[in-house]
Design a protein around this motif. Structure first.
Motif, PDB file in Angstrom:
ATOM      1  N   VAL A 244       0.831  -1.209   0.000  1.00 16.68           N
ATOM      2  CA  VAL A 244       0.000   0.000   0.000  1.00 16.68           C
ATOM      3  C   VAL A 244       0.859   1.249   0.000  1.00 16.68           C
ATOM      4  CG1 VAL A 244      -1.786   1.281   1.245  1.00 16.68           C
ATOM      5  CG2 VAL A 244      -1.846  -1.217   1.223  1.00 16.68           C
TER       6      VAL A 244
ATOM      7  N   GLN B 297       1.146   4.678  -2.591  1.00 18.40           N
ATOM      8  CA  GLN B 297       1.050   6.059  -2.138  1.00 18.40           C
ATOM      9  C   GLN B 297       2.284   6.858  -2.543  1.00 18.40           C
ATOM     10  OE1 GLN B 297       0.757   5.367   2.086  1.00 18.40           O
ATOM     11  NE2 GLN B 297      -1.479   5.304   2.078  1.00 18.40           N
TER      12      GLN B 297
ATOM     13  N   SER C 214      -0.929   5.592   7.969  1.00 24.45           N
ATOM     14  CA  SER C 214      -2.116   6.000   7.209  1.00 24.45           C
ATOM     15  C   SER C 214      -3.292   5.047   7.386  1.00 24.45           C
ATOM     16  CB  SER C 214      -1.781   6.110   5.723  1.00 24.45           C
ATOM     17  OG  SER C 214      -1.563   4.825   5.152  1.00 24.45           O
ATOM     18  N   LYS C 215      -4.476   5.573   7.182  1.00 23.85           N
ATOM     19  CA  LYS C 215      -5.703   4.778   7.306  1.00 23.85           C
ATOM     20  C   LYS C 215      -5.698   3.630   6.296  1.00 23.85           C
ATOM     21  CE  LYS C 215     -10.756   5.249   7.436  1.00 23.85           C
ATOM     22  NZ  LYS C 215     -11.902   6.188   7.312  1.00 23.85           N
ATOM     23  N   GLU C 216      -5.198   3.884   5.085  1.00 29.33           N
ATOM     24  CA  GLU C 216      -5.198   2.867   4.035  1.00 29.33           C
ATOM     25  C   GLU C 216      -4.352   1.646   4.431  1.00 29.33           C
ATOM     26  OE1 GLU C 216      -6.282   6.757   2.478  1.00 29.33           O
ATOM     27  OE2 GLU C 216      -4.512   6.082   3.591  1.00 29.33           O
TER      28      GLU C 216
ATOM     29  N   GLU D   3      -6.004  -0.218   7.464  1.00 26.87           N
ATOM     30  CA  GLU D   3      -7.152  -1.020   7.047  1.00 26.87           C
ATOM     31  C   GLU D   3      -6.695  -2.294   6.333  1.00 26.87           C
ATOM     32  OE1 GLU D   3      -9.862   1.291   4.720  1.00 26.87           O
ATOM     33  OE2 GLU D   3     -10.872   2.117   6.485  1.00 26.87           O
ATOM     34  N   ALA D   4      -5.690  -2.179   5.488  1.00 22.78           N
ATOM     35  CA  ALA D   4      -5.177  -3.349   4.769  1.00 22.78           C
ATOM     36  C   ALA D   4      -4.603  -4.377   5.737  1.00 22.78           C
ATOM     37  CB  ALA D   4      -4.109  -2.919   3.762  1.00 22.78           C
TER      38      ALA D   4
END
Length: 327
Positions: free
Chosen positions: A43, A47, A264-266, A269-270
């Motif tokens: 991820v 980014q 980061s949120k991404e 979450e992953a």
């Protein structure tokens, strides 16, 4: 034609040099397993495509000692991750940094003066293999495992072999005192690693394994219907893990980019969806993305992470005495 080919080759070379120059190299020290690291970096690289992450893996303790030894000439830029107690013992080697969006992480999961930030939090659970209960009622509390009928039927990891197991045993001592700890030690099968505990429960060697939420959940997600997670009604224990930037990091700009990405949120979450790593961020709805409960719905017995670190030698000595007494 030859001149055109030569010009094309020269332009390609210039482009490659420019790309290399633009690339940001960062050295990541990590105690996480390969799958967890791959999920996160997959991820992060979406980014920040120019980020070149060089990995050095090992146990948290050995990596911290390495950072200490390299203090005058840092080789690593970011460490991810380690228990708060361990990080607190090496404050002088940590670079303060307040990442964008850090406000999404509660104060209890952030280090003093922005020295570190929690990226995930382990919840200690009872991993129950229902096929191995054989007439016994599944335990609902830690105290249940102190009863005579549970002798030899559950596993716990030696606290000197695992940082998370240490927090579990520390929690048991703080909640039930020396007497309660002795009762657990008298009944438990003591293993030499966290992996042995949860793999043993999954394989049916033990009816119950006292272990990490994410490790147990992997078997549930994998289709083992006999595996259940029990959050003791007396309260579960938390073992948060965090990351930091190495003081004087040579690749400081790239280190901040990686740090921001991992927080980061991404990424969080992953890691939750693929690896069941419970995030510290409050803007991620755990129960909507997985079958795990939200942290606010779990009763937690509070533990002081810094005190836990300071009392390490005392706790391990008490545990060893309890185990020897049971023999």
């Amino acid at each position: 034609m030859k001149i055109k080919t030569l010009l094309q080759s020269m332009l390609a070379t210039v482009g490659l040099v420019a790309a290399v120059a633009h690339a940001q190299t960062v050295v990541l020290y990590s105690s996480n397993n390969t799958e967890t690291i791959e999920t996160a970096l997959g991820v992060v690289k979406k980014q920040s495509s120019s980020l070149n992450v060089q990995q050095v893996t090992g146990g948290t303790g050995s990596l911290m000692k390495r950072i200490q030894a390299e203090a005058k000439n840092p080789r690593g830029d970011v460490l991810w991750s380690g228990g708060f107690g361990t990080l607190g013992a090496y404050k002088e080697f940590l670079e303060p940094y307040k990442a964008p969006g850090v406000e999404a992480v509660p104060a209890e999961f952030r280090g003093p003066n922005d020295l570190w930030v929690g990226t995930n939090v382990h919840v200690m659970v009872m991993m129950v293999n229902e096929r191995q209960l054989k007439g016994l009622a599944a335990p609902k509390t830690w105290s249940d495992l102190m009863k005579p009928e549970w002798k030899g039927k559950f596993a716990i990891t030696d606290p000197s072999k695992s940082a998370t197991a240490y927090m579990l045993v520390y929690g048991l001592l703080k909640q039930f005192g020396k007497e309660g700890l002795e009762k657990i030690a008298a009944n438990a099968v003591v293993t030499s690693s966290s992996g042995t505990t949860y793999k043993g429960a999954a394989a049916g060697e033990y009816a119950v394994g006292l272990t990490l939420e994410y490790a147990a959940q992997e078997y549930v997600a994998g289709g083992q219907k006999e595996i259940k997670l029990v959050y003791p009604s007396e309260g579960s224990y938390l073992a948060p893990e965090g990351m930091f930037i190495v003081k004087g990091a040579k690749n400081m700009a790239a280190a901040k980019t990686l740090y921001n990405g991992l927080l980061s949120k991404e990424v969080q979450e992953a890691l939750l969806v693929k690896n069941f790593r419970r995030p510290t961020r409050t803007d991620i709805a755990v129960s909507k993305l997985t079958s795990l409960p939200d942290l606010k719905s779990i009763k937690i017995f509070p533990l002081d992470q810094e005190k836990a670190s300071a009392e390490y030698e005392q706790l391990v000595a008490l545990w060893n005495l309890a185990v020897n007494k049971a023999r």
